[in-house]
Design a protein around this motif. Structure first.
Motif, PDB file in Angstrom:
ATOM      1  N   LYS A   1       0.855  -1.197   0.000  1.00 37.11           N
ATOM      2  CA  LYS A   1       0.000   0.000   0.000  1.00 37.11           C
ATOM      3  C   LYS A   1       0.882   1.235   0.000  1.00 37.11           C
ATOM      4  O   LYS A   1       2.012   1.209   0.472  1.00 37.11           O
ATOM      5  N   ARG A   2       0.335   2.337  -0.528  1.00 38.68           N
ATOM      6  CA  ARG A   2       1.078   3.599  -0.591  1.00 38.68           C
ATOM      7  C   ARG A   2       0.259   4.727   0.015  1.00 38.68           C
ATOM      8  O   ARG A   2      -0.950   4.791  -0.186  1.00 38.68           O
ATOM      9  N   LEU A   3       0.956   5.608   0.711  1.00 37.28           N
ATOM     10  CA  LEU A   3       0.337   6.832   1.216  1.00 37.28           C
ATOM     11  C   LEU A   3       0.351   7.879   0.109  1.00 37.28           C
ATOM     12  O   LEU A   3       1.256   7.883  -0.732  1.00 37.28           O
ATOM     13  N   ALA A   4      -0.615   8.781   0.129  1.00 33.60           N
ATOM     14  CA  ALA A   4      -0.686   9.846  -0.877  1.00 33.60           C
ATOM     15  C   ALA A   4       0.339  10.934  -0.545  1.00 33.60           C
ATOM     16  O   ALA A   4       0.353  11.460   0.579  1.00 33.60           O
ATOM     17  N   PRO A   5       1.208  11.286  -1.512  1.00 34.47           N
ATOM     18  CA  PRO A   5       2.180  12.358  -1.255  1.00 34.47           C
ATOM     19  C   PRO A   5       1.476  13.701  -1.113  1.00 34.47           C
ATOM     20  O   PRO A   5       0.423  13.923  -1.709  1.00 34.47           O
ATOM     21  N   LEU A   6       2.067  14.580  -0.320  1.00 33.78           N
ATOM     22  CA  LEU A   6       1.516  15.923  -0.117  1.00 33.78           C
ATOM     23  C   LEU A   6       2.272  16.944  -0.944  1.00 33.78           C
ATOM     24  O   LEU A   6       3.383  16.696  -1.410  1.00 33.78           O
ATOM     25  N   ASP A   7       1.679  18.111  -1.040  1.00 31.71           N
ATOM     26  CA  ASP A   7       2.353  19.259  -1.631  1.00 31.71           C
ATOM     27  C   ASP A   7       3.410  19.686  -0.617  1.00 31.71           C
ATOM     28  O   ASP A   7       3.102  20.322   0.395  1.00 31.71           O
ATOM     29  N   SER A   8       4.644  19.262  -0.851  1.00 29.96           N
ATOM     30  CA  SER A   8       5.720  19.519   0.103  1.00 29.96           C
ATOM     31  C   SER A   8       7.048  19.531  -0.642  1.00 29.96           C
ATOM     32  O   SER A   8       7.124  19.135  -1.797  1.00 29.96           O
ATOM     33  N   GLY A   9       8.091  20.002   0.040  1.00 25.79           N
ATOM     34  CA  GLY A   9       9.413  20.008  -0.556  1.00 25.79           C
ATOM     35  C   GLY A   9      10.448  20.552   0.399  1.00 25.79           C
ATOM     36  O   GLY A   9      10.108  21.171   1.402  1.00 25.79           O
ATOM     37  N   VAL A  10      11.699  20.302   0.087  1.00 27.59           N
ATOM     38  CA  VAL A  10      12.803  20.800   0.912  1.00 27.59           C
ATOM     39  C   VAL A  10      13.372  22.050   0.254  1.00 27.59           C
ATOM     40  O   VAL A  10      13.645  22.056  -0.945  1.00 27.59           O
ATOM     41  N   HIS A  11      13.542  23.096   1.062  1.00 22.70           N
ATOM     42  CA  HIS A  11      13.989  24.405   0.572  1.00 22.70           C
ATOM     43  C   HIS A  11      14.918  25.035   1.610  1.00 22.70           C
ATOM     44  O   HIS A  11      14.935  24.624   2.767  1.00 22.70           O
ATOM     45  N   PHE A  12      15.618  26.072   1.206  1.00 23.24           N
ATOM     46  CA  PHE A  12      16.256  26.947   2.186  1.00 23.24           C
ATOM     47  C   PHE A  12      15.153  27.841   2.736  1.00 23.24           C
ATOM     48  O   PHE A  12      14.301  28.336   1.988  1.00 23.24           O
ATOM     49  N   ALA A  13      15.174  28.080   4.048  1.00 26.33           N
ATOM     50  CA  ALA A  13      14.130  28.882   4.684  1.00 26.33           C
ATOM     51  C   ALA A  13      14.013  30.261   4.035  1.00 26.33           C
ATOM     52  O   ALA A  13      12.898  30.722   3.759  1.00 26.33           O
ATOM     53  N   PHE A  14      15.127  30.926   3.769  1.00 21.23           N
ATOM     54  CA  PHE A  14      15.052  32.282   3.217  1.00 21.23           C
ATOM     55  C   PHE A  14      14.357  32.293   1.861  1.00 21.23           C
ATOM     56  O   PHE A  14      13.585  33.201   1.557  1.00 21.23           O
ATOM     57  N   ALA A  15      14.607  31.275   1.038  1.00 21.89           N
ATOM     58  CA  ALA A  15      14.011  31.230  -0.298  1.00 21.89           C
ATOM     59  C   ALA A  15      12.510  30.984  -0.202  1.00 21.89           C
ATOM     60  O   ALA A  15      11.712  31.649  -0.880  1.00 21.89           O
ATOM     61  N   TRP A  16      12.097  30.045   0.625  1.00 21.24           N
ATOM     62  CA  TRP A  16      10.676  29.762   0.782  1.00 21.24           C
ATOM     63  C   TRP A  16       9.945  30.978   1.350  1.00 21.24           C
ATOM     64  O   TRP A  16       8.896  31.386   0.850  1.00 21.24           O
ATOM     65  N   LEU A  17      10.508  31.566   2.409  1.00 28.56           N
ATOM     66  CA  LEU A  17       9.844  32.678   3.086  1.00 28.56           C
ATOM     67  C   LEU A  17       9.784  33.946   2.241  1.00 28.56           C
ATOM     68  O   LEU A  17       8.899  34.780   2.441  1.00 28.56           O
ATOM     69  N   ALA A  18      10.675  34.092   1.275  1.00 32.53           N
ATOM     70  CA  ALA A  18      10.616  35.256   0.386  1.00 32.53           C
ATOM     71  C   ALA A  18       9.308  35.274  -0.400  1.00 32.53           C
ATOM     72  O   ALA A  18       8.764  36.338  -0.705  1.00 32.53           O
ATOM     73  N   PHE A  19       8.796  34.091  -0.730  1.00 39.59           N
ATOM     74  CA  PHE A  19       7.566  33.992  -1.515  1.00 39.59           C
ATOM     75  C   PHE A  19       6.349  33.624  -0.680  1.00 39.59           C
ATOM     76  O   PHE A  19       5.219  33.756  -1.136  1.00 39.59           O
ATOM     77  N   ASN A  20       6.586  33.134   0.531  1.00 42.75           N
ATOM     78  CA  ASN A  20       5.495  32.693   1.414  1.00 42.75           C
ATOM     79  C   ASN A  20       5.754  33.188   2.839  1.00 42.75           C
ATOM     80  O   ASN A  20       5.929  32.393   3.767  1.00 42.75           O
TER      81      ASN A  20
ATOM     82  N   GLU B   1       3.969  34.307   5.144  1.00 45.99           N
ATOM     83  CA  GLU B   1       2.973  33.998   6.169  1.00 45.99           C
ATOM     84  C   GLU B   1       3.099  32.569   6.699  1.00 45.99           C
ATOM     85  O   GLU B   1       2.310  32.133   7.535  1.00 45.99           O
ATOM     86  N   SER B   2       4.077  31.828   6.246  1.00 43.47           N
ATOM     87  CA  SER B   2       4.243  30.429   6.653  1.00 43.47           C
ATOM     88  C   SER B   2       4.501  30.300   8.144  1.00 43.47           C
ATOM     89  O   SER B   2       5.205  31.109   8.748  1.00 43.47           O
ATOM     90  N   GLU B   3       3.921  29.260   8.727  1.00 43.97           N
ATOM     91  CA  GLU B   3       4.165  28.925  10.130  1.00 43.97           C
ATOM     92  C   GLU B   3       5.464  28.139  10.221  1.00 43.97           C
ATOM     93  O   GLU B   3       5.665  27.201   9.452  1.00 43.97           O
ATOM     94  N   ILE B   4       6.330  28.497  11.142  1.00 46.81           N
ATOM     95  CA  ILE B   4       7.583  27.768  11.353  1.00 46.81           C
ATOM     96  C   ILE B   4       7.447  26.947  12.623  1.00 46.81           C
ATOM     97  O   ILE B   4       7.194  27.491  13.701  1.00 46.81           O
TER      98      ILE B   4
END
Length: 136
Positions: A107-126, A128-131
């Motif tokens: 059986k397989r779990l459904a993948p989520l909308d997720s990914g590994v990023h540098f915090a500064f790069a992700w936060l520049a575009f998002n 409002e993200s919760e850390i």
């Protein structure tokens, strides 16, 4: 800002998990915007950005996120002796969200909308993200 994070997105909301936190807590059962999910983290990757030769890079964990509902059942995961195990069936899961042993094998779990990023790069575009700063 240079911390690597796993982002999880659901219902227009974003949550960030520092890899250094996931290294200490390799399983996290969570909910975001009504979506139940699990994070698996496993040590053993080499950072491709720290050294000229990737194999010499700083060790970092791999991290992935999946929905934790399977066939209408909400699964609860634990980390036992380096393995990802669901408490209901006792099945063992790999970091790719596939049951590799036990009653749910294959059986397989459904993948989520997720990914590994540098915090500064992700936060520049998002911004409002919760850390997430701690896990139980």
């Amino acid at each position: 800002p240079m911390e690597r994070v796993l982002s999880v997105s659901a219902g227009g909301r974003h949550r960030l998990y520092p890899l250094s936190l996931l290294e200490k807590h390799p399983v996290a059962n969570r909910t975001l915007a009504g979506l139940d999910y699990v994070i698996f983290a496993k040590p053993g990757m080499a950072s491709p950005l720290d050294r000229r030769d990737i194999a010499q890079g700083r060790p970092i964990p791999a991290a992935t996120a999946f929905g934790r509902r399977l066939e209408g059942r909400l699964l609860e995961f634990t980390h036992r002796e380096g393995r990802f195990v669901d408490a209901h069936s006792g099945s063992e899961w790999n970091i790719l969200g596939e049951a590799v042993a036990g009653p749910l094998k294959g059986k397989r779990l459904a993948p989520l909308d997720s990914g590994v990023h540098f915090a500064f790069a992700w936060l520049a575009f998002n911004p409002e993200s919760e850390i997430v700063r701690e896990l139980p």
